[in-house]
Write a protein that holds these residues in place. Sequence first.
Motif, PDB file in Angstrom:
ATOM      1  N   ASP A   1       0.975  -1.088   0.266  1.00  0.00           N
ATOM      2  CA  ASP A   1      -0.117  -0.056  -0.027  1.00  0.00           C
ATOM      3  C   ASP A   1       0.830   1.396   0.240  1.00  0.00           C
ATOM      4  O   ASP A   1       0.552   2.368  -0.601  1.00  0.00           O
TER       5      ASP A   1
ATOM      6  N   SER B   1      -3.045   5.545  -5.518  1.00  0.00           N
ATOM      7  CA  SER B   1      -3.683   5.281  -4.320  1.00  0.00           C
ATOM      8  C   SER B   1      -5.087   4.773  -4.678  1.00  0.00           C
ATOM      9  O   SER B   1      -5.654   3.975  -3.463  1.00  0.00           O
TER      10      SER B   1
ATOM     11  N   VAL C   1      -4.648   1.180  -3.264  1.00  0.00           N
ATOM     12  CA  VAL C   1      -4.340   1.146  -1.744  1.00  0.00           C
ATOM     13  C   VAL C   1      -5.434   0.420  -1.331  1.00  0.00           C
ATOM     14  O   VAL C   1      -6.744   0.518  -1.462  1.00  0.00           O
TER      15      VAL C   1
ATOM     16  N   ARG D   1      -5.533   5.815   2.453  1.00  0.00           N
ATOM     17  CA  ARG D   1      -6.107   6.537   1.173  1.00  0.00           C
ATOM     18  C   ARG D   1      -5.888   8.086   1.511  1.00  0.00           C
ATOM     19  O   ARG D   1      -6.055   8.557   2.359  1.00  0.00           O
TER      20      ARG D   1
ATOM     21  N   ARG E   1       0.859   4.240  -2.951  1.00  0.00           N
ATOM     22  CA  ARG E   1       0.695   5.424  -2.662  1.00  0.00           C
ATOM     23  C   ARG E   1       1.757   6.491  -3.012  1.00  0.00           C
ATOM     24  O   ARG E   1       1.659   7.708  -3.518  1.00  0.00           O
TER      25      ARG E   1
END
Length: 134
Positions: free
Chosen positions: A116, A125, A128, A134, A120
């Motif tokens: 994740d 995002s 994620v 987020r 990002r």
Amino acid sequence: MRFRYASAAAAVLSTAAIVLTTPGTAGAAATAEVVPGRARILVNVHGVPVHPESCRVDPDADGNTQSLPLEPSSRMVAHQVAPGKRHVKVWCPDGGIIYDGFVDVLPADPVADFFDTVFRTAGSSDRVTDPTLR
């Protein structure tokens, strides 16, 4: 004479239009959005007129009680929350308890958190998997 009445009527109508279209904050009540994730809880507070950092978050009101301050951005992430059903309370001096509910916190997953973070950082995002990131 007619010109005076017309300009007075226009002034009254324009003042009324400004008053009716200007948004007010006096009637807005503070609310909180609480999002559970993997060993984390994300809290967003809306409608706090002044100093949102004076609000406090208790991510485990029935167990390990804490009083975590909100950030000036009206947002905070509580880390290292035990997995399972957690009783969350959010309190603000101007609004009292604005959130009192339960959320299901997922167990920690360092591998998923790593990916994740990579997504990002890369600007993806939408990929994620933990909503608190987020």
